[in-house]
Design a protein around this motif. Structure first.
Motif, PDB file in Angstrom:
ATOM      1  N   UNK A 157      15.132 -62.666 -22.433  1.00 15.44           N
ATOM      2  CA  UNK A 157      14.116 -62.366 -23.426  1.00 15.44           C
ATOM      3  C   UNK A 157      14.605 -61.236 -24.313  1.00 15.44           C
ATOM      4  N   UNK A 158      13.742 -60.722 -25.126  1.00 14.63           N
ATOM      5  CA  UNK A 158      14.111 -59.616 -26.018  1.00 14.63           C
ATOM      6  C   UNK A 158      14.446 -58.349 -25.237  1.00 14.63           C
ATOM      7  N   UNK A 159      13.866 -58.200 -24.037  1.00 10.90           N
ATOM      8  CA  UNK A 159      14.023 -56.968 -23.273  1.00 10.90           C
ATOM      9  C   UNK A 159      14.628 -57.204 -21.898  1.00 10.90           C
ATOM     10  N   UNK A 160      15.333 -58.282 -21.716  1.00  9.58           N
ATOM     11  CA  UNK A 160      15.934 -58.560 -20.415  1.00  9.58           C
ATOM     12  C   UNK A 160      15.490 -59.911 -19.898  1.00  9.58           C
ATOM     13  N   UNK A 161      15.623 -60.122 -18.571  1.00  9.49           N
ATOM     14  CA  UNK A 161      15.295 -61.433 -18.017  1.00  9.49           C
ATOM     15  C   UNK A 161      13.811 -61.762 -18.176  1.00  9.49           C
ATOM     16  N   UNK A 162      13.562 -63.035 -18.422  1.00 11.68           N
ATOM     17  CA  UNK A 162      12.185 -63.522 -18.516  1.00 11.68           C
ATOM     18  C   UNK A 162      11.901 -64.278 -17.229  1.00 11.68           C
TER      19      UNK A 162
ATOM     20  N   UNK B  25       1.025 -65.269 -21.273  1.00  8.31           N
ATOM     21  CA  UNK B  25       2.195 -65.114 -22.136  1.00  8.31           C
ATOM     22  C   UNK B  25       3.373 -64.620 -21.309  1.00  8.31           C
ATOM     23  N   UNK B  26       4.558 -64.704 -21.862  1.00 12.84           N
ATOM     24  CA  UNK B  26       5.698 -64.196 -21.119  1.00 12.84           C
ATOM     25  C   UNK B  26       5.671 -62.663 -21.095  1.00 12.84           C
ATOM     26  N   UNK B  27       6.518 -62.095 -20.270  1.00  6.63           N
ATOM     27  CA  UNK B  27       6.551 -60.653 -20.044  1.00  6.63           C
ATOM     28  C   UNK B  27       6.731 -59.866 -21.341  1.00  6.63           C
ATOM     29  N   UNK B  28       7.686 -60.281 -22.175  1.00  2.00           N
ATOM     30  CA  UNK B  28       7.959 -59.542 -23.406  1.00  2.00           C
ATOM     31  C   UNK B  28       6.724 -59.487 -24.303  1.00  2.00           C
ATOM     32  N   UNK B  29       6.092 -60.637 -24.507  1.00  5.27           N
ATOM     33  CA  UNK B  29       4.914 -60.683 -25.385  1.00  5.27           C
ATOM     34  C   UNK B  29       3.768 -59.875 -24.794  1.00  5.27           C
ATOM     35  N   UNK B  30       3.550 -60.003 -23.496  1.00 10.15           N
ATOM     36  CA  UNK B  30       2.463 -59.261 -22.850  1.00 10.15           C
ATOM     37  C   UNK B  30       2.636 -57.760 -23.052  1.00 10.15           C
TER      38      UNK B  30
END
Length: 184
Positions: free
Chosen positions: A25-30, A101-106
């Motif tokens: 993801x934008x900030x690491x593993x999703x 939502x996925x981790x990054x979006x949350x």
């Protein structure tokens, strides 16, 4: 996934690293969507003397939702559970959240929501939480990732169903009940 995948309960055993296939993801593993949707659990030590502040924050969220039931809507939450516990090394806080939502979006939505509403985050009472979290989402995400404890099993009685789909089904049920009542 079929349109009726929700009709059969499902479980997902998750390997120790948190995923079968690594997606970035934008900030690491999703972490993958599971039958319980998305979510995470963090455990962190509470700053000395901050137990009452943590509990007061729970009350603040309760009051914010009473005043504006949709205040947390951007987070697309199903459930939150907060736990305070001491295992002999000081008071700890556990955050468990299930969302759509996925981790990054949350986490991006959480930082934005708290910045826009003036509500702060309970995490400010935890050791190691970054002071610049409102202006530096990456620091917020880094803290959460460092304190995350991935689950190893997730179960859904109605797997992969979003909170919006559940609400839609309940509105349909209520409308159908009203219609049936009017036919009598």
């Amino acid at each position: 996934m079929s349109d009726e995948a929700w009709s059969t309960p499902a479980a997902k055993a998750i390997p120790p690293e948190g995923y079968d296939t690594l997606e970035r993801g934008r900030y690491g593993p999703v972490f993958p969507r599971t039958p319980a949707c998305y979510g995470f659990s963090i455990i962190a030590k509470v700053k000395e003397g901050r137990e009452e502040a943590v509990r007061a924050y729970g009350k603040q969220i309760e009051e914010a939702i009473a005043a504006s039931p949709d205040v947390l809507k951007p987070l697309r939450l199903h459930y939150l559970r907060w736990v305070l516990f001491d295992v002999g090394s000081g008071l700890h806080f556990q955050y468990q959240g299930i969302f759509d939502t996925d981790f990054d979006k949350y986490t991006e939505d959480a930082v934005r929501l708290f910045s826009e509403t003036g509500i702060t985050t309970v995490f400010t009472n935890l050791e190691g939480f970054p002071e610049d979290w409102k202006t530096n989402p990456e620091s917020f995400i880094k803290f959460v990732r460092e304190h995350q404890f991935p689950s190893f099993l997730e179960y859904g009685e109605y797997p992969y169903v979003t909170a919006d789909e559940i609400k839609k089904a309940l509105r349909l049920k209520a409308a159908f009940s009203t219609m049936l009542d009017q036919m009598q």
